[in-house]
Design an enzyme around this catalytic site. Structure first.
Site, short mmCIF file in Angstrom:
data_model
loop_
_atom_site.label_atom_id
_atom_site.label_comp_id
_atom_site.label_asym_id
_atom_site.label_seq_id
_atom_site.Cartn_x
_atom_site.Cartn_y
_atom_site.Cartn_z
N ASP A 196 0.83 -1.21 0.00
CA ASP A 196 0.00 0.00 0.00
C ASP A 196 0.86 1.26 0.00
O ASP A 196 1.99 1.25 0.51
CB ASP A 196 -0.90 -0.02 1.25
N HIS B 220 2.82 3.37 -8.87
CA HIS B 220 2.72 1.92 -9.10
C HIS B 220 4.00 1.41 -9.78
O HIS B 220 4.48 0.33 -9.47
CB HIS B 220 1.50 1.61 -9.97
N LEU C 203 11.90 -20.29 -5.23
CA LEU C 203 10.97 -19.34 -4.62
C LEU C 203 9.62 -19.45 -5.32
O LEU C 203 9.56 -19.46 -6.56
CB LEU C 203 11.49 -17.89 -4.76
C1 FPP Z 1 -2.02 0.11 -3.40
O1 FPP Z 1 -1.54 1.43 -3.34
C2 FPP Z 1 -1.37 -0.62 -4.48
C3 FPP Z 1 -2.00 -1.18 -5.54
C4 FPP Z 1 -3.46 -1.12 -5.72
C5 FPP Z 1 -1.27 -1.83 -6.63
C6 FPP Z 1 -0.05 -2.59 -6.25
C7 FPP Z 1 0.79 -2.77 -7.46
C8 FPP Z 1 2.13 -2.67 -7.50
C9 FPP Z 1 2.98 -2.48 -6.31
C10 FPP Z 1 2.92 -2.71 -8.75
C11 FPP Z 1 2.67 -3.82 -9.64
C12 FPP Z 1 2.96 -5.15 -9.12
C13 FPP Z 1 3.43 -6.13 -9.88
C14 FPP Z 1 3.50 -7.49 -9.34
C15 FPP Z 1 3.89 -5.88 -11.23
P1 FPP Z 1 -2.58 2.62 -3.49
O2 FPP Z 1 -2.65 2.98 -4.93
O3 FPP Z 1 -3.87 2.26 -2.87
O4 FPP Z 1 -1.86 3.75 -2.67
P2 FPP Z 1 -2.56 4.89 -1.82
O5 FPP Z 1 -3.31 4.22 -0.71
O6 FPP Z 1 -1.40 5.68 -1.31
O7 FPP Z 1 -3.43 5.66 -2.75
#
Ligand code: FPP
Length: 241
Positions: free
Chosen positions: A21, A38, A132
């Site tokens: 997150d 992201h 892994l």
């Molecule tokens: C939450 O942060 C994160 C996500 C919804 C996406 C997670 C994806 C990645 C880390 C990158 C892609 C992963 C792979 C495996 C290629 P948020 O957007 O909710 O953050 P915020 O709460 O600060 O708005």
């Protein structure tokens, strides 16, 4: 990089699960679009994979896209799908060579056709690897997973293959997306929120939870090692004394 303090092998978690997150907040702080957050988050994924490889942690599950994330603006959903596609394109060969076995959990039917195809190909091509196990939770929702398991079990009962009184915890586990995977030992959530967000509700029954204020794109190898050290210092009792 400074050498990380040693953790006894028997104290290491066998399975780490991460709620990644804070990408959006990371981008906002830098006046960048959310998709830049992201993208930076994908680099943290690489660091975590490398850490698990180095420390011989055999299972890593990452919450990459929840079933609720489909309700985000179309452009953000598209950016995340492209990121996943690019990640698979960039890493499939390396995963194969390095001994990483890819798995995916979630309602994969909802993914764009070409991303799903690439995902299935990578899963297939890495299926004999053992170093892994990297599990991507995609279009994943834990309640939906449990409902789907209940439906499969009910069908088996209806056909007479299974008796209702024969249903055990193991029966349910075996009908989840995570059948044959060990339960997480350590659940890490970045960016400070004290929530589970519909992630592995059944599987984290006895997981140790570690929440850090660090945003996912900033989550370093040292931060991960700190989480693992913290886990190693805990006394897990599984309800006993
Ligand atoms: C939450 O942060 C994160 C996500 C919804 C996406 C997670 C994806 C990645 C880390 C990158 C892609 C992963 C792979 C495996 C290629 P948020 O957007 O909710 O953050 P915020 O709460 O600060 O708005």
């Amino acid at each position: 990089m400074a050498t990380l303090p040693e953790i006894p092998k028997e104290k290491m978690p066998r399975h780490i699960a991460c709620i990644m997150d804070g990408n959006g907040r990371w981008a906002k702080k830098r006046l960048l679009p959310r998709k830049a957050g992201h993208r930076a988050g994908a680099d943290t994924v690489e660091r975590c994979v490398d850490y698990c490889m180095t420390h011989e942690i055999p299972w890593l599950t990452l919450y990459a896209f929840s079933s609720e994330n489909w309700s985000r603006p179309k452009a953000e959903v598209e950016a995340l799908m492209i990121l996943l596609h690019d990640f698979l394109k960039k890493h499939s060969q390396k995963m194969k060579e390095k001994g990483i076995r890819l798995h995916a959990i979630g309602d994969l039917r909802r993914l764009p056709e070409k991303t799903r195809h690439l995902l299935e190909e990578s899963i297939q091509e890495t299926s004999s690897n053992t170093q892994l196990n990297l599990v991507l939770a995609l279009s994943y929702g834990s309640r939906a997973e449990i409902v789907s398991a209940a439906q499969k079990i009910a069908t088996r009962v209806a056909t007479g293959e299974l008796k209702a009184e024969e249903i055990t915890e193991q029966t349910l586990s075996e009908h989840l997306y995570t059948a044959n995977m060990p339960d997480p030992d350590l659940l890490i959530r970045t960016s400070g929120e004290m929530r589970i967000s519909n992630f592995l509700l059944w599987q984290i029954s006895y997981a140790e939870i570690y929440v850090t204020d660090v945003l996912w794109p900033d989550f370093s190898t040292e931060n991960l090692h700190e989480a693992v050290s913290n886990y190693a210092s805990r006394n897990r009792r599984f309800g006993g004394v």
